[in-house]
Scaffold this motif. Structure first.
Motif, PDB file in Angstrom:
ATOM      1  N   CYS A  81       0.840  -1.203   0.000  1.00  0.00           N
ATOM      2  CA  CYS A  81       0.000   0.000   0.000  1.00  0.00           C
ATOM      3  C   CYS A  81       0.868   1.243   0.000  1.00  0.00           C
ATOM      4  CB  CYS A  81      -0.880   0.039   1.245  1.00  0.00           C
ATOM      5  SG  CYS A  81      -1.961  -1.383   1.439  1.00  0.00           S
ATOM      6  N   ILE A  82       0.284   2.306  -0.490  1.00  0.00           N
ATOM      7  CA  ILE A  82       0.945   3.605  -0.428  1.00  0.00           C
ATOM      8  C   ILE A  82      -0.040   4.572   0.218  1.00  0.00           C
ATOM      9  CG2 ILE A  82       0.359   3.981  -2.868  1.00  0.00           C
ATOM     10  CD1 ILE A  82       2.832   5.798  -3.011  1.00  0.00           C
ATOM     11  N   GLY A  83       0.448   5.268   1.241  1.00  0.00           N
ATOM     12  CA  GLY A  83      -0.405   6.205   1.970  1.00  0.00           C
ATOM     13  C   GLY A  83      -0.225   7.608   1.428  1.00  0.00           C
ATOM     14  N   TYR A 108       5.142   3.943   2.086  1.00  0.00           N
ATOM     15  CA  TYR A 108       4.679   2.572   1.855  1.00  0.00           C
ATOM     16  C   TYR A 108       4.377   1.873   3.169  1.00  0.00           C
ATOM     17  CZ  TYR A 108       6.805   3.278  -2.762  1.00  0.00           C
ATOM     18  OH  TYR A 108       7.145   3.757  -3.995  1.00  0.00           O
ATOM     19  N   PHE A 109       3.434   0.960   3.104  1.00  0.00           N
ATOM     20  CA  PHE A 109       3.209   0.028   4.211  1.00  0.00           C
ATOM     21  C   PHE A 109       2.584  -1.207   3.590  1.00  0.00           C
ATOM     22  CE2 PHE A 109      -0.570   2.593   3.730  1.00  0.00           C
ATOM     23  CZ  PHE A 109      -1.627   1.725   3.901  1.00  0.00           C
ATOM     24  N   THR A 110       2.429  -2.257   4.371  1.00  0.00           N
ATOM     25  CA  THR A 110       1.750  -3.418   3.811  1.00  0.00           C
ATOM     26  C   THR A 110       0.585  -3.810   4.701  1.00  0.00           C
ATOM     27  OG1 THR A 110       2.984  -5.223   4.876  1.00  0.00           O
ATOM     28  CG2 THR A 110       3.916  -4.288   2.844  1.00  0.00           C
ATOM     29  N   TYR A 135     -13.055   3.968   5.835  1.00  0.00           N
ATOM     30  CA  TYR A 135     -13.015   3.364   4.503  1.00  0.00           C
ATOM     31  C   TYR A 135     -12.010   4.142   3.661  1.00  0.00           C
ATOM     32  CZ  TYR A 135     -15.854   7.490   4.145  1.00  0.00           C
ATOM     33  OH  TYR A 135     -16.278   8.786   4.261  1.00  0.00           O
ATOM     34  N   GLU A 136     -11.414   3.495   2.668  1.00  0.00           N
ATOM     35  CA  GLU A 136     -10.530   4.170   1.715  1.00  0.00           C
ATOM     36  C   GLU A 136     -10.677   3.475   0.368  1.00  0.00           C
ATOM     37  OE1 GLU A 136      -6.487   4.295   3.081  1.00  0.00           O
ATOM     38  OE2 GLU A 136      -6.941   5.612   4.783  1.00  0.00           O
ATOM     39  N   CYS A 137     -11.386   4.096  -0.548  1.00  0.00           N
ATOM     40  CA  CYS A 137     -11.551   3.546  -1.899  1.00  0.00           C
ATOM     41  C   CYS A 137     -10.240   3.724  -2.672  1.00  0.00           C
ATOM     42  CB  CYS A 137     -12.691   4.283  -2.593  1.00  0.00           C
ATOM     43  SG  CYS A 137     -12.962   3.767  -4.295  1.00  0.00           S
ATOM     44  N   GLU A 138      -9.752   2.638  -3.272  1.00  0.00           N
ATOM     45  CA  GLU A 138      -8.443   2.711  -3.938  1.00  0.00           C
ATOM     46  C   GLU A 138      -8.407   1.916  -5.242  1.00  0.00           C
ATOM     47  OE1 GLU A 138      -5.094   2.292  -1.399  1.00  0.00           O
ATOM     48  OE2 GLU A 138      -6.092   3.313   0.274  1.00  0.00           O
ATOM     49  N   LEU A 139      -7.615   2.410  -6.169  1.00  0.00           N
ATOM     50  CA  LEU A 139      -7.275   1.657  -7.378  1.00  0.00           C
ATOM     51  C   LEU A 139      -6.228   0.612  -7.005  1.00  0.00           C
ATOM     52  CD1 LEU A 139      -7.406   1.457 -10.575  1.00  0.00           C
ATOM     53  CD2 LEU A 139      -5.357   2.923 -10.544  1.00  0.00           C
ATOM     54  N   ASN A 166     -10.925  -1.627  -0.993  1.00  0.00           N
ATOM     55  CA  ASN A 166     -11.239  -0.755   0.128  1.00  0.00           C
ATOM     56  C   ASN A 166     -10.185  -1.011   1.209  1.00  0.00           C
ATOM     57  OD1 ASN A 166     -12.318   0.658   2.273  1.00  0.00           O
ATOM     58  ND2 ASN A 166     -14.407  -0.110   2.000  1.00  0.00           N
ATOM     59  N   ASP A 167      -9.326  -0.021   1.415  1.00  0.00           N
ATOM     60  CA  ASP A 167      -8.258  -0.131   2.428  1.00  0.00           C
ATOM     61  C   ASP A 167      -8.858   0.247   3.781  1.00  0.00           C
ATOM     62  OD1 ASP A 167      -5.904  -0.096   3.894  1.00  0.00           O
ATOM     63  OD2 ASP A 167      -5.178   1.780   2.999  1.00  0.00           O
ATOM     64  N   VAL A 168      -9.657  -0.673   4.320  1.00  0.00           N
ATOM     65  CA  VAL A 168     -10.359  -0.414   5.590  1.00  0.00           C
ATOM     66  C   VAL A 168      -9.325  -0.218   6.706  1.00  0.00           C
ATOM     67  CG1 VAL A 168     -12.063  -1.317   7.217  1.00  0.00           C
ATOM     68  CG2 VAL A 168     -12.289  -1.814   4.767  1.00  0.00           C
ATOM     69  N   GLY A 183      -3.251  -1.479  12.327  1.00  0.00           N
ATOM     70  CA  GLY A 183      -4.559  -0.839  12.139  1.00  0.00           C
ATOM     71  C   GLY A 183      -5.139  -1.019  10.745  1.00  0.00           C
ATOM     72  N   LYS A 184      -4.307  -1.498   9.816  1.00  0.00           N
ATOM     73  CA  LYS A 184      -4.745  -1.713   8.430  1.00  0.00           C
ATOM     74  C   LYS A 184      -5.014  -3.184   8.133  1.00  0.00           C
ATOM     75  CE  LYS A 184      -3.977   2.484   6.494  1.00  0.00           C
ATOM     76  NZ  LYS A 184      -4.920   3.167   5.571  1.00  0.00           N
ATOM     77  N   SER A 185      -4.638  -4.075   9.046  1.00  0.00           N
ATOM     78  CA  SER A 185      -4.556  -5.498   8.719  1.00  0.00           C
ATOM     79  C   SER A 185      -5.541  -6.380   9.469  1.00  0.00           C
ATOM     80  CB  SER A 185      -3.135  -6.007   9.005  1.00  0.00           C
ATOM     81  OG  SER A 185      -2.190  -5.362   8.189  1.00  0.00           O
TER      82      SER A 185
HETATM   83 MG    MG Z   1      -4.995   3.562   1.908  1.00  0.00          MG
END
Ligand code: MG
Length: 289
Positions: A81-83, A108-110, A135-139, A166-168, A183-185
């Motif tokens: 992921c890229i923030g 970056y993070f994963t 929520y985070e809508c992402e390509l 969706n990067d919840v 917090g992302k995983s």
């Molecule tokens: Mg994100």
């Protein structure tokens, strides 16, 4: 073409398939791949040689009759992921004061993903430990060939296709721990779908409307051309030192309009429906439980 994972109504089993016209889906077996080929094996085998997949004259089943799964239900590696990769989202993040200010270099993070959540599947809010579900809508970009030391000019040749993710995020867990990983995983924090649209259809750097809605109310609305670090730049940057294997998923960041950006914040609650959509790919809707 669309590459998808689904429960076949005909066989009752999970399958990987291809839809050429958006009406019918053909299983990989019908397209000549060995029985039991999963989506990651298919991507690796095909590389980016899309011409090897030809629509049969007959067969398949109606796309509307099958139950969609996440196109890559079990990613081989953490999702990369890229923030803070849309300028308006950087501004709302700074206003919210939740995250460290953005730097010029890509952040970056994963994301650890045991199982990607299917279209229509539930997001577990983990409300015993999360008080700020967002929520985070992402390509999402899916690589089709192993990429090592690939220049931005060549990067497009390594892209298999694109999907919606969706990067919840649990903001309270993302904040103040020196990393974003936990917090992302949390389980179910990566809905993806409805399918992968291959690069031969969209091009390597598509400029597409990207939007999200919560309970039908518009929240995010931008274009994928507004990325600060483009897909090609991300591939060039990371592949300088990491071999990005075919099948790797890269979530490219989210535009403004996430719950954290509102004053007061508008986080997700149990029962909420989040819809993420990208023009030319499709819509991904999930409810919170
Ligand atoms: Mg994100």
């Amino acid at each position: 073409m669309k590459v998808l994972s689904y429960l076949s109504r005909r066989s009752g089993k999970a399958a990987t398939g291809v839809s050429f016209d958006g009406e019918r889906v053909f299983s990989l077996e019908e397209l000549g791949w060995p029985q039991g080929t999963d989506v990651l094996s298919f991507i690796r085998d095909l590389g980016c040689d899309f011409t090897r997949v030809q629509a049969p004259a007959a067969g398949g089943e109606a796309l509307r009759d099958v139950e969609l799964l996440a196109p890559i239900p079990h990613p081989a590696n953490n999702v990369i992921c890229i923030g803070l990769n849309y300028r308006d989202h950087v501004e709302e993040s700074d206003r919210a004061g939740i995250l460290e200010p953005a730097k010029a270099e890509a952040a970056y993070f994963t994301k650890h993903v045991n199982e990607a959540i299917r279209p229509g599947g539930a997001i577990d809010g983990h409300f015993d430990i999360c008080d700020s579900l967002d929520y985070e809508c992402e390509l999402a970009v899916i690589l089709g060939r192993d990429a090592y030391q690939v220049s931005r000019e060549e990067a497009g040749d390594f892209i298999f296709g694109f999907s919606v993710a969706n990067d919840v995020t649990a903001r309270n867990i993302q904040k103040g721990r020196g990393q974003w990983f936990f917090g992302k995983s949390l389980d179910s924090f990566f809905p993806m779908g409805p399918w992968i649209v291959t690069r031969d259809e969209l091009g390597a750097a598509p400029d597409l409307a990207i939007r999200s809605f919560v309970n039908g109310e518009p929240r995010q609305n931008s274009r994928t051309s507004c990325l600060i670090h483009s897909v090609a730049e991300i591939i060039e940057d990371l592949s300088r030192g990491i071999t990005l294997r075919a099948g790797t998923i890269i979530a490219t960041g989210t535009p403004s309009g996430v719950g954290m950006g509102f004053d007061p914040p508008r986080y997700l609650r149990s029962g909420d429906r989040v819809r993420c959509e990208i023009e030319g790919i499709g819509a991904l809707e999930n409810s919170v439980r």
